[in-house]
Motif scaffolding. Structure first.
Motif, mmCIF file in Angstrom:
data_model
loop_
_atom_site.group_PDB
_atom_site.id
_atom_site.type_symbol
_atom_site.label_atom_id
_atom_site.label_comp_id
_atom_site.label_asym_id
_atom_site.label_seq_id
_atom_site.Cartn_x
_atom_site.Cartn_y
_atom_site.Cartn_z
ATOM 1 N N LEU A 171 0.792 -1.125 -0.001
ATOM 2 C CA LEU A 171 -0.043 -0.169 -0.006
ATOM 3 C C LEU A 171 1.090 1.210 0.000
ATOM 4 O O LEU A 171 1.695 1.388 1.065
ATOM 5 C CB LEU A 171 -0.870 0.225 1.132
ATOM 6 C CG LEU A 171 -2.204 -0.647 1.302
ATOM 7 C CD1 LEU A 171 -3.024 -0.609 2.519
ATOM 8 C CD2 LEU A 171 -3.147 -0.123 0.106
ATOM 9 N N VAL B 156 -4.882 5.136 -4.596
ATOM 10 C CA VAL B 156 -4.438 3.412 -3.926
ATOM 11 C C VAL B 156 -3.786 2.650 -5.027
ATOM 12 O O VAL B 156 -4.337 2.457 -6.327
ATOM 13 C CB VAL B 156 -5.738 2.863 -3.777
ATOM 14 C CG1 VAL B 156 -5.542 1.455 -3.048
ATOM 15 C CG2 VAL B 156 -6.521 3.481 -2.597
ATOM 16 N N ARG C 104 -11.408 7.537 -2.776
ATOM 17 C CA ARG C 104 -10.319 6.549 -3.290
ATOM 18 C C ARG C 104 -10.086 6.300 -4.806
ATOM 19 O O ARG C 104 -11.220 5.746 -5.311
ATOM 20 C CB ARG C 104 -10.614 5.475 -2.690
ATOM 21 C CG ARG C 104 -10.644 5.595 -0.931
ATOM 22 C CD ARG C 104 -11.432 4.424 -0.117
ATOM 23 N NE ARG C 104 -13.041 4.210 -0.727
ATOM 24 C CZ ARG C 104 -13.716 3.606 -0.180
ATOM 25 N NH1 ARG C 104 -13.285 2.732 0.783
ATOM 26 N NH2 ARG C 104 -14.914 3.303 -0.587
ATOM 27 N N ARG D 40 -7.447 9.920 -2.254
ATOM 28 C CA ARG D 40 -6.525 9.099 -1.816
ATOM 29 C C ARG D 40 -6.254 8.251 -3.052
ATOM 30 O O ARG D 40 -7.133 7.672 -3.622
ATOM 31 C CB ARG D 40 -6.835 7.934 -0.890
ATOM 32 C CG ARG D 40 -6.726 9.067 0.610
ATOM 33 C CD ARG D 40 -5.607 9.162 1.155
ATOM 34 N NE ARG D 40 -5.811 10.007 2.371
ATOM 35 C CZ ARG D 40 -5.576 11.349 2.283
ATOM 36 N NH1 ARG D 40 -5.728 12.133 1.250
ATOM 37 N NH2 ARG D 40 -5.714 12.050 3.717
ATOM 38 N N SER E 128 -4.465 3.239 3.775
ATOM 39 C CA SER E 128 -5.595 2.343 3.384
ATOM 40 C C SER E 128 -6.897 2.982 3.552
ATOM 41 O O SER E 128 -6.823 3.998 4.460
ATOM 42 C CB SER E 128 -5.414 1.095 4.158
ATOM 43 O OG SER E 128 -5.861 1.124 5.250
ATOM 44 N N GLY F 265 -8.216 4.137 -7.362
ATOM 45 C CA GLY F 265 -7.211 2.990 -7.667
ATOM 46 C C GLY F 265 -6.399 3.395 -9.004
ATOM 47 O O GLY F 265 -6.896 3.761 -9.849
#
Lengths: 288, 492
Positions: free
Chosen positions: A13, A62, A29, A60, A17, A31
């Motif tokens: 990560l 990821v 989030r 964020r 997380s 990705g």
């Protein structure tokens, strides 16, 4: 190809997380699959700041080391947005909706490059690589797996036996490295990655030679999970499609080697969908 | 040639041998160190390689088991990436072999492509393959061929072998490190030599220098007068110091011997002269006695004659002069004389006082002769008169009033007479023949004074010592006392 074992192993990560991300607003989030962006932390930080300023919520990123990891995260509801390759997108259609498609050279399109080491001046097509070592990017990559196998099938060859040896590098960049360092005799890679590397690390790409450029396909899109609120979806789409309209956004786009984003058009991905279905059928046939 | 080296001066020989010895020791030590280092290095580097290999084996096991070529490639490649190469890692490459001994992946796909059977990589590899087939799966194999050193470690976990990790080292892969060590050892040897050799050279020269000086002095011995003393050349009391002392002793003895010889020669000459002059005097004395008697007879008895009256005094004076000289040459110590008393010395002072006044001499008398002397008064008075007269003549320089000191000291064993003046030094040439007759001849005397003095002292078994330098001349007469010494047996 022992995919499950590998997935179990790789659990890196880079950013905190989602479960730990608290605060006043739930973060968005996003990705990312292994592309250029994996080693560009400064760029990601800038993009994150840019998006947070315009969305009003924390963002964020990821990162995962294989496409399947990101796909699993979507299925587990641990992502809101993901930048997927086109093949995973068509596979993930039941879980996601198309958000935007990036523009490269003004068009939402890209290709698959068949590359060989620069010293191999003889090969003219994938057919010349019979019995050789071939590097696939990722089992869920369109340009780096699905397409070359599709070509072989079209040529009447079995992708399973055509090459002497195949392996996965889990990223397009590493597939280029494998060919450049003569570990593999050939690989199929994203035009987007190869072209960007040709500008950033010409020493690496100049050790390879493009044998074939495929026809154009829809560029890997950004998708949103189905349960993302409509308002957020629309805001996000607007923020992304307007990125090229301001200097800061253009700066980030330039570093991404992109021109901008357009609202996604599912029609762009109909061909890959057909290819995927054909491959699935073939796999099923092989199974029985 | 060999002889020439051995003929070299100690000044070169000692430092040279020292240097040879030091260089030999340094060379031997360096060589033995390098041999030791070579062995250790080879062992250490192979051990290091082995350790690295075993770490890699653990890391590589899973990727290989999962057939993850790329991951395995990244691992075997890591030690050779430009950024990661540790200075001590000297393996040339890593080859991961599958269970069939074919290349699964290698750090250099160019040289060792995937899927190539091990035996096809080269003769040494074929040899290794044969060895691998011969040994159990779990054992490591080290093959040192001429071109390459191969270390094969089994990829094994829970007793399941899936292949081997092959560490490829260029033959003599430890050479660069060894060269570095050897170079450092040589450098240190060089440094040590550069300190020791000059010290050795300095020390050797220092040791040899006194020997050289001694040798030079020894060479010079007999050719000319050597330097009076060497002791300041070498103040230590080791063997060399003893050699210097022995040399000094020898030198002193030789000098003394030479002086003795010179004195003996001189005494012989004087003795010969004495015999000659006494002989002639005797021969003249006999007819002279007749002549004087005849002359007296003629004066008493011959008729007066004007010619005779005129020439007879000439004859008389001439014969008297001859008699005086002959008497002076004929020093007689035989016959009885009363012993010397202190007043005899005072008499001489009184006698010579007018002469001293005439010459304006400032004199000092120190009469401690005493009345116990057992020496003949007449002769000693003569000796003293002669010496003091000479001193009065010689005293004073450049118009200044002269000074004379007379000292008579009578002791139990001997009598010492000392007469000093402050006149010019006696010339060296004159010094050699000082006591020979007619040597000191001048307008004031016949040159027999010192000769007579010498004869008297000789016959009394005494000694005359003369010291003379500018402004200070001293005659010292030492005469032994006693019946045993006087009257003497010998006579001239």
């Amino acid at each position: 190809m022992h995919r499950r074992e590998f997935i179990a192993l790789s659990s890196l990560l880079l950013f905190s997380s989602p479960s730990r991300a608290g605060g006043k607003a739930t973060p968005l989030r996003i990705g990312l699959t292994p592309t250029l962006l994996h080693e560009r932390h400064a760029l990601l930080a800038d993009w994150q700041t840019y998006l947070e300023a315009r969305l009003g919520v924390p963002v964020r990123f990821v990162l995962r080391d294989s496409y399947s990891d990101t796909m699993d995260l979507i299925k587990q509801q641990r992502l809101d947005i993901a930048w997927l390759s086109d093949y995973p997108y068509v596979l993930m259609k039941p879980w996601v909706r198309l958000l935007v498609t990036p523009l490269k050279d003004g068009r939402p399109l890209y290709r698959s490059y068949l590359i060989v080491p620069a010293r191999d001046t003889r090969s003219r097509s994938i057919a010349d690589l019979e019995g050789k070592v071939f590097a696939y990017a990722d089992p869920y990559s369109h340009t780096g797996y699905l397409f070359p196998r599709h070509v072989l099938t079209t040529l009447g060859k079995s992708p399973k036996t055509f090459f002497g040896r195949t392996f996965f590098t889990w990223s397009h960049r590493k597939a280029i490295e494998a060919v450049a360092q003569h570990l593999a005799d050939g690989a199929a890679v994203e035009s987007y990655v190869w072209d960007a590397l040709a500008r950033e690390e010409p020493r690496l790409t100049s050790a390879t030679r493009i044998v074939n450029r495929s026809r154009e396909f829809g560029f890997p899109p950004l998708v949103a999970v189905n349960n993302l609120p409509e308002k957020t979806f629309q805001t996000l789409r607007r923020v992304l499609t307007e990125m090229h309209q301001n200097a800061q956004g253009r700066g980030i786009l330039a570093r991404l080697h992109l021109d901008g984003f357009v609202p996604g058009d599912a029609g762009l991905y109909s061909e890959v969908e057909r290819m995927a279905q054909a491959a699935a059928k073939q796999d099923d046939a092989a199974r029985f | 040639m060999t002889l020439r080296v051995f003929d070299l001066s100690f000044r070169y020989k000692i430092p040279l041998w020292g240097s040879v010895l030091i260089a030999a020791v340094a060379l031997t030590l360096t060589l033995s160190f390098m041999l030791q280092a070579y062995d250790n290095l080879k062992r250490d580097m192979l051990a290091h390689s082995d350790n690295l290999g075993r770490v890699l084996v653990k890391t590589l096991y899973t990727p290989m088991l999962h057939d993850d070529v790329w991951r395995a490639y990244e691992i075997v490649r890591a030690p050779f990436s430009e950024a990661a190469t540790p200075a001590s890692f000297r393996a040339e490459g890593l080859i991961l072999l599958d269970a069939a001994h074919a290349v699964f992946v290698s750090s250099q796909p160019d040289g060792w492509p995937m899927r190539t059977p091990l035996a096809r990589l080269g003769p040494s590899y074929a040899q290794l393959e044969a060895r691998l087939r011969a040994v159990p799966e779990a054992s490591a194999v080290l093959l040192e061929a001429d071109d390459v050193i191969l270390l094969a470690l089994p990829m094994i976990s829970d007793e399941v072998g899936i292949g081997h990790l092959l560490l490829v080292h260029p033959a003599g892969f430890y050479w660069p490190r060894f060269r570095q060590l050897a170079w450092r050892a040589l450098l240190i040897s060089g440094l040590v030599l550069s300190v020791l050799l000059p010290i050795n050279w300095y020390w050797g020269r220092r040791m040899a220098a006194p020997v050289g000086r001694l040798a030079e002095r020894m060479d010079a011995l007999g050719k000319h007068d050597p330097a009076s003393s060497l002791s300041h050349d070498y103040p230590y009391r080791d063997e060399l110091g003893r050699l210097f002392l022995a040399y000094e002793r020898m030198l002193a003895e030789m000098t003394e011997k030479t002086a003795l010889e010179q004195r003996m020669v001189k005494a012989d000459r004087l003795a010969a002269l004495g015999r000659l002059s006494a002989g002639i005097a005797h021969e003249i004395n006999n007819p002279l006695g007749g002549l004087i008697t005849s002359l007296d007879t003629v004066k008493l008895h011959a008729a007066r004659d004007p010619v005779l009256d005129r020439f007879l005094p000439y004859l008389e004076r001439g014969l008297a002069q001859i008699r005086d000289i002959v008497a002076a040459l004929l020093v007689e110590t035989k016959g009885r004389s009363r012993p010397l008393l202190a007043r005899d010395i005072d008499d001489v002072q009184t006698l010579l006082a007018p002469e001293a006044r005439k010459r304006d001499i400032d004199w000092t008398w120190d009469n401690r002769a005493g009345d116990a002397c057992r020496l003949p008064a007449t002769l000693l008075r003569q000796v003293l008169i002669n010496l003091v007269l000479n001193a009065l003549q010689a005293a004073g320089q450049a118009g200044q009033a002269g000074q004379v000191t007379v000292r008579c000291v009578g002791g139990e064993r001997d009598l010492v007479l000392e007469v000093e003046n402050d006149g010019a030094a006696i010339p060296a040439e004159l010094m050699k023949h000082l006591f020979e007759p007619f040597t000191g001849h001048n307008e004031e005397g016949h040159g027999l004074g010192l000769w007579v003095t010498h004869q008297i002292v000789e016959q009394l078994r005494g000694r005359i010592d003369v010291e003379s330098r500018d402004g200070h001349t001293r005659f010292r007469v030492t005469l032994p006392q006693g019946e045993s010494a006087w009257p003497p047996n010998a006579c001239v």
